[in-house]
Design a protein around this motif. Structure first.
Motif, PDB file in Angstrom:
ATOM      1  N   SER A  50      45.808  31.961  42.887  1.00  0.00           N
ATOM      2  CA  SER A  50      44.270  31.921  43.064  1.00  0.00           C
ATOM      3  C   SER A  50      44.013  30.412  43.117  1.00  0.00           C
ATOM      4  CB  SER A  50      43.577  32.547  42.322  1.00  0.00           C
ATOM      5  OG  SER A  50      43.431  32.162  40.923  1.00  0.00           O
ATOM      6  N   ARG A  51      43.141  30.117  44.235  1.00  0.00           N
ATOM      7  CA  ARG A  51      42.582  28.551  43.907  1.00  0.00           C
ATOM      8  C   ARG A  51      41.249  28.646  43.607  1.00  0.00           C
ATOM      9  NH1 ARG A  51      44.136  23.766  48.247  1.00  0.00           N
ATOM     10  NH2 ARG A  51      43.263  22.229  47.209  1.00  0.00           N
ATOM     11  N   THR A  52      40.522  27.876  42.881  1.00  0.00           N
ATOM     12  CA  THR A  52      39.166  27.694  42.422  1.00  0.00           C
ATOM     13  C   THR A  52      38.608  26.369  42.906  1.00  0.00           C
ATOM     14  OG1 THR A  52      39.327  29.758  40.923  1.00  0.00           O
ATOM     15  CG2 THR A  52      37.520  28.362  40.702  1.00  0.00           C
ATOM     16  N   TYR A  53      37.753  26.330  43.660  1.00  0.00           N
ATOM     17  CA  TYR A  53      37.463  24.812  44.025  1.00  0.00           C
ATOM     18  C   TYR A  53      36.539  23.895  43.206  1.00  0.00           C
ATOM     19  CZ  TYR A  53      38.975  26.519  48.434  1.00  0.00           C
ATOM     20  OH  TYR A  53      39.915  26.823  49.425  1.00  0.00           O
ATOM     21  N   ARG A  54      35.787  24.736  42.376  1.00  0.00           N
ATOM     22  CA  ARG A  54      34.411  23.885  41.720  1.00  0.00           C
ATOM     23  C   ARG A  54      34.633  24.308  40.154  1.00  0.00           C
ATOM     24  NH1 ARG A  54      34.071  21.889  45.718  1.00  0.00           N
ATOM     25  NH2 ARG A  54      32.343  21.874  47.357  1.00  0.00           N
ATOM     26  N   GLN A  55      34.530  23.341  39.337  1.00  0.00           N
ATOM     27  CA  GLN A  55      34.522  23.359  38.012  1.00  0.00           C
ATOM     28  C   GLN A  55      33.193  24.025  37.703  1.00  0.00           C
ATOM     29  OE1 GLN A  55      32.988  19.685  36.106  1.00  0.00           O
ATOM     30  NE2 GLN A  55      34.253  20.005  34.273  1.00  0.00           N
ATOM     31  N   GLY A  56      33.498  24.765  36.543  1.00  0.00           N
ATOM     32  CA  GLY A  56      32.137  25.752  36.111  1.00  0.00           C
ATOM     33  C   GLY A  56      32.197  27.295  36.710  1.00  0.00           C
ATOM     34  N   SER A  57      33.096  27.300  37.775  1.00  0.00           N
ATOM     35  CA  SER A  57      33.237  28.788  38.532  1.00  0.00           C
ATOM     36  C   SER A  57      33.949  29.823  37.475  1.00  0.00           C
ATOM     37  CB  SER A  57      33.937  28.538  39.849  1.00  0.00           C
ATOM     38  OG  SER A  57      33.371  27.703  40.859  1.00  0.00           O
ATOM     39  N   VAL A  58      33.013  30.992  37.439  1.00  0.00           N
ATOM     40  CA  VAL A  58      33.927  31.781  36.796  1.00  0.00           C
ATOM     41  C   VAL A  58      34.536  33.107  37.474  1.00  0.00           C
ATOM     42  CG1 VAL A  58      33.490  34.018  35.220  1.00  0.00           C
ATOM     43  CG2 VAL A  58      32.635  31.454  34.727  1.00  0.00           C
ATOM     44  N   ARG A  59      35.665  33.559  37.538  1.00  0.00           N
ATOM     45  CA  ARG A  59      36.417  34.842  37.989  1.00  0.00           C
ATOM     46  C   ARG A  59      36.538  35.854  37.112  1.00  0.00           C
ATOM     47  NH1 ARG A  59      39.108  33.917  43.311  1.00  0.00           N
ATOM     48  NH2 ARG A  59      38.881  31.810  43.794  1.00  0.00           N
ATOM     49  N   GLY A  60      36.033  37.205  37.298  1.00  0.00           N
ATOM     50  CA  GLY A  60      36.130  38.006  36.357  1.00  0.00           C
ATOM     51  C   GLY A  60      34.782  38.611  36.021  1.00  0.00           C
ATOM     52  N   MET A  61      35.076  39.527  35.166  1.00  0.00           N
ATOM     53  CA  MET A  61      36.198  40.174  34.358  1.00  0.00           C
ATOM     54  C   MET A  61      36.709  41.460  34.848  1.00  0.00           C
ATOM     55  SD  MET A  61      35.897  37.924  31.717  1.00  0.00           S
ATOM     56  CE  MET A  61      37.124  38.785  30.820  1.00  0.00           C
ATOM     57  N   HIS A  62      38.154  41.362  35.201  1.00  0.00           N
ATOM     58  CA  HIS A  62      38.688  42.415  35.882  1.00  0.00           C
ATOM     59  C   HIS A  62      39.730  43.125  35.263  1.00  0.00           C
ATOM     60  CE1 HIS A  62      37.854  39.148  39.504  1.00  0.00           C
ATOM     61  NE2 HIS A  62      36.846  39.831  39.230  1.00  0.00           N
TER      62      HIS A  62
END
Length: 183
Positions: A50-62
């Motif tokens: 996975s690639r996340t572009y921006r600081q502070g972004s959250v992925r989850g909770m999965h």
């Protein structure tokens, strides 16, 4: 490789040995022989990046329900993250407790998250890239999720949350009907 127990049962940090010289670095992400002492039946079925572009972004909770419950091994390839696992195992002494660790491209640490845990992370830098190894393929019909900002979990994200996907924003809050994941 060294395995470090976290405060949550079966949730492990995996320390790899970095070999470094003037050319750069080398580290093993996985060694079946070394993991066999911890999990002799460990087999990776799916590997994602996975690639996340921006600081502070959250992925989850999965997480996934049985029979598609999965263990994950997480390694940060670029940038830095705050990685979080929540114990959802019914009957666990650490049920609904969370543990978070910082992982970065310069760190020798990986996060081994067993079946029955929810997983998510926050990007602490721009342009974060993660490698995920899964013991089970993703299954839409067994997919579960929790809100990253659920007050009953009270996850202490280190930065203000700046971006969350539409799907994650609409994940359910925990209530008395959630009895956990039965493995």
């Amino acid at each position: 490789m060294k395995f470090h127990q976290t405060p949550l049962a079966d949730l492990m940090l995996v320390e790899t040995t970095l070999i470094q010289d003037e050319r750069g670095q080398f580290a093993r992400a996985f060694c079946e022989t070394e993991f066999a002492a911890l999990r002799p039946d460990l087999h990776w079925t799916q590997i994602n990046i996975s690639r996340t572009y921006r600081q502070g972004s959250v992925r989850g909770m999965h997480f996934q329900y049985p029979p598609a419950a999965e263990a994950k091994l997480i390694r940060c390839l670029r940038g830095k993250i705050f990685d979080v696992a929540v114990d959802l195992r019914a009957g666990s002494p650490t049920f609904l407790q969370w543990h978070g660790v910082e992982l970065s491209e310069d760190s020798p640490m990986q996060f081994l998250i067993p079946e029955g845990f929810a997983h998510g992370f926050q990007a602490l830098t721009d342009d974060v890239q993660l490698l995920y190894m899964h013991t089970t393929a993703w299954s839409r019909e067994h997919e579960g999720g929790l809100r990253h900002d659920d007050p009953s979990l009270a996850i202490a994200w280190p930065l203000p949350v700046t971006q969350v996907s539409e799907k994650d924003r609409h994940a359910p809050l925990l209530d008395e009907t959630f009895v956990g994941v039965h493995l």
